[in-house]
Write an enzyme that holds these catalytic residues in place. Structure first.
Site, mmCIF file in Angstrom:
data_model
loop_
_atom_site.group_PDB
_atom_site.id
_atom_site.type_symbol
_atom_site.label_atom_id
_atom_site.label_comp_id
_atom_site.label_asym_id
_atom_site.label_seq_id
_atom_site.Cartn_x
_atom_site.Cartn_y
_atom_site.Cartn_z
ATOM 1 N N GLU A 93 -18.717 85.703 43.203
ATOM 2 C CA GLU A 93 -18.431 86.898 42.417
ATOM 3 C C GLU A 93 -19.716 87.585 41.975
ATOM 4 O O GLU A 93 -20.747 86.939 41.769
ATOM 5 C CB GLU A 93 -17.603 86.529 41.177
ATOM 6 C CG GLU A 93 -16.186 86.128 41.524
ATOM 7 C CD GLU A 93 -15.338 85.840 40.297
ATOM 8 O OE1 GLU A 93 -14.224 86.384 40.220
ATOM 9 O OE2 GLU A 93 -15.796 85.076 39.422
ATOM 10 N N CYS B 219 -24.866 91.982 38.101
ATOM 11 C CA CYS B 219 -25.024 90.539 37.925
ATOM 12 C C CYS B 219 -24.645 89.857 39.239
ATOM 13 O O CYS B 219 -23.523 90.028 39.725
ATOM 14 C CB CYS B 219 -24.138 90.053 36.776
ATOM 15 S SG CYS B 219 -24.180 88.271 36.507
ATOM 16 N N CYS C 219 -21.678 75.796 41.086
ATOM 17 C CA CYS C 219 -22.908 75.414 40.386
ATOM 18 C C CYS C 219 -22.896 73.906 40.158
ATOM 19 O O CYS C 219 -21.860 73.345 39.787
ATOM 20 C CB CYS C 219 -23.007 76.152 39.052
ATOM 21 S SG CYS C 219 -24.524 75.785 38.133
ATOM 22 N N CYS D 112 -22.527 72.712 33.041
ATOM 23 C CA CYS D 112 -22.657 73.071 31.628
ATOM 24 C C CYS D 112 -21.258 73.169 31.030
ATOM 25 O O CYS D 112 -20.367 73.792 31.612
ATOM 26 C CB CYS D 112 -23.406 74.390 31.481
ATOM 27 S SG CYS D 112 -25.065 74.355 32.205
ATOM 28 N N CYS E 103 -19.301 76.682 30.488
ATOM 29 C CA CYS E 103 -19.347 77.676 31.570
ATOM 30 C C CYS E 103 -18.316 77.350 32.646
ATOM 31 O O CYS E 103 -18.259 76.221 33.140
ATOM 32 C CB CYS E 103 -20.747 77.704 32.182
ATOM 33 S SG CYS E 103 -20.915 78.852 33.566
ATOM 34 N N CYS F 119 -19.917 86.808 30.680
ATOM 35 C CA CYS F 119 -20.824 85.676 30.830
ATOM 36 C C CYS F 119 -20.079 84.361 30.682
ATOM 37 O O CYS F 119 -19.348 84.147 29.719
ATOM 38 C CB CYS F 119 -21.919 85.783 29.772
ATOM 39 S SG CYS F 119 -23.122 84.450 29.818
#
Length: 400
Positions: A142, A155, A162, A166, A169, A389
């Site tokens: 994305e 962005c 990933c 975290c 996230c 975010c």
């Protein structure tokens, strides 16, 4: 006298014409043989595209020079190709009209501009657009387009998923599937600009690039740096390095590598905690590169005269938002030329956190500013389409 010679004497004009025609035909055939690539050269071009992928986006100037040479073309054709792909942002090979039709046809048989496709676009009430992109192998990433009055911000992602996990996230929930190539990173910008403004049309104002999408950029270092050089090339996309920001969770050795680059983006640190105890819970990578090592790398990072390192601090209700947390943050960044972006947490059903109330965020900011640490509250963009975010997770629906 032979019969043939007799005929030539009897028709001297015809002989002269025939001789000139034969010479012209021979010269043309010889020229064609010199300019047309033989099978070995064709094979060389095919081998180059096979080893470098079948997409032109992602090829450097040198790559394009080797490709054109392998197709039996002059060096200036590579410059024309580079300009068309990166500056003009053409979408198909046949639109590169400065190349001869035969060359366009041969090139189109071997490559496309990009095989990444826009699978879906989600539109937010605040003007933000979330782009779901399908890559050549069917995987999805994305990117987010955020328009403002005097600039646009795009962005972009550096990995499919990933590996950092975290805890606040959504991308970390996915895990890592693979790294993106430089071409797949750059094409996010190209596809979005073409979709928003039309192929080849210049944006009416500046474009900022933030590498804050899916993935940890410094764990895909070589391809990320290659993409930055492509975006920053003044003869290509011409996005100045000061308009590109790379955000990292703290891969300390690569921060030192980045500091040595002659062309480097602005650096942002995704921090969110001011003590190792808390950061170990939020960022598993902190156990490998604790805050002491991270802050030392930040102190050594070269900055321009007025430049400050950006530290991103996601505000998690009753987790990291107390007055004591604010004072810990000031002590941590005391010897760093820093500024802090306070980011209200963007919740998702899969995540165990809520955002701090806005009055608590303002109080936190007030403590930082009063004690000399510049701090700004970043307004969420695209929350209603899961584009904010920490929300990127290659969703096919409009909301989280």
């Amino acid at each position: 006298m032979h019969g043939t010679d007799l005929e030539l004497v009897r028709y001297p004009l015809h002989y002269t014409t025939i001789r000139k025609t034969a010479l012209l035909f021979f010269a043309a055939a010889q020229l064609k043989c010199q300019s047309a690539p033989n099978q070995a050269i064709i094979n060389q071009a095919d081998d180059f595209m096979e080893s470098n992928g079948s997409e032109l986006l992602g090829l450097t100037r040198q790559d394009m020079a080797e490709l054109m040479t392998g197709m039996g073309e002059k060096a200036y054709r590579a410059a024309q190709l580079y300009d068309a792909v990166y500056r003009r942002r053409v979408s198909v090979v046949d639109q590169i009209t400065e190349l001869p039709r035969s060359l366009r046809g041969a090139l189109a048989e071997r490559a496309s501009i990009t095989q990444t496709q826009i699978a879906h676009v989600f539109f937010s009430n605040d003007g933000t657009r979330r782009f779901l992109l399908r890559l050549q192998d069917g995987r999805e990433v994305e990117s987010v387009f955020m328009p403002e009055r005097h600039r646009d911000t795009i962005c972009i992602s550096s990995q499919v998923g990933c590996p950092l996990a975290c805890s606040f996230c959504m991308t970390g929930v996915l895990g890592l599937m693979r790294n993106l190539t430089a071409g797949e990173i750059v094409c996010q910008v190209v596809l979005i600009l073409n979709e928003v403004y039309g192929p080849g049309n210049s944006p009416p104002h500046g474009t900022n690039i933030v590498m804050m999408g899916m993935g940890e950029p410094l764990l895909n270092y070589d391809e990320v740096m290659k993409s930055i050089l492509m975006m920053a090339d003044s003869d290509g996309m011409a996005i100045a390095p000061r308009r590109i920001t790379l955000s990292t969770a703290g891969v300390v050795p690569r921060i030192y590598d980045l500091a040595r680059e002659s062309v480097r983006p602005r650096l942002a640190i995704s921090l969110t905690a001011a003590t190792d105890e808390l950061r170990n819970r939020l960022f598993p990578i902190n156990r490998k590169y604790p805050l002491g090592e991270l802050i030392e790398a930040c102190q050594r990072y070269p900055l321009a005269d007025r430049e400050r390192l950006t530290f991103e601090y996601v505000m998690l209700n009753e987790v990291n938002d107390s007055d004591h947390d604010a004072r810990d943050l000031i002590r941590l960044l005391n010897k760093v030329r820093a500024k802090v972006n306070l980011i209200p947490h963007n919740p998702a059903p899969e995540l165990p956190y809520l955002s701090s109330p806005i009055d608590r965020i303002h109080q936190f900011q007030s403590i930082l500013v009063k004690l000399g640490l510049p701090a700004f509250i970043r307004q969420p963009r695209g929350q209603d389409i899961a584009a904010a975010c920490g929300q990127l997770a290659a969703r096919h629906g409009a909301t989280a």
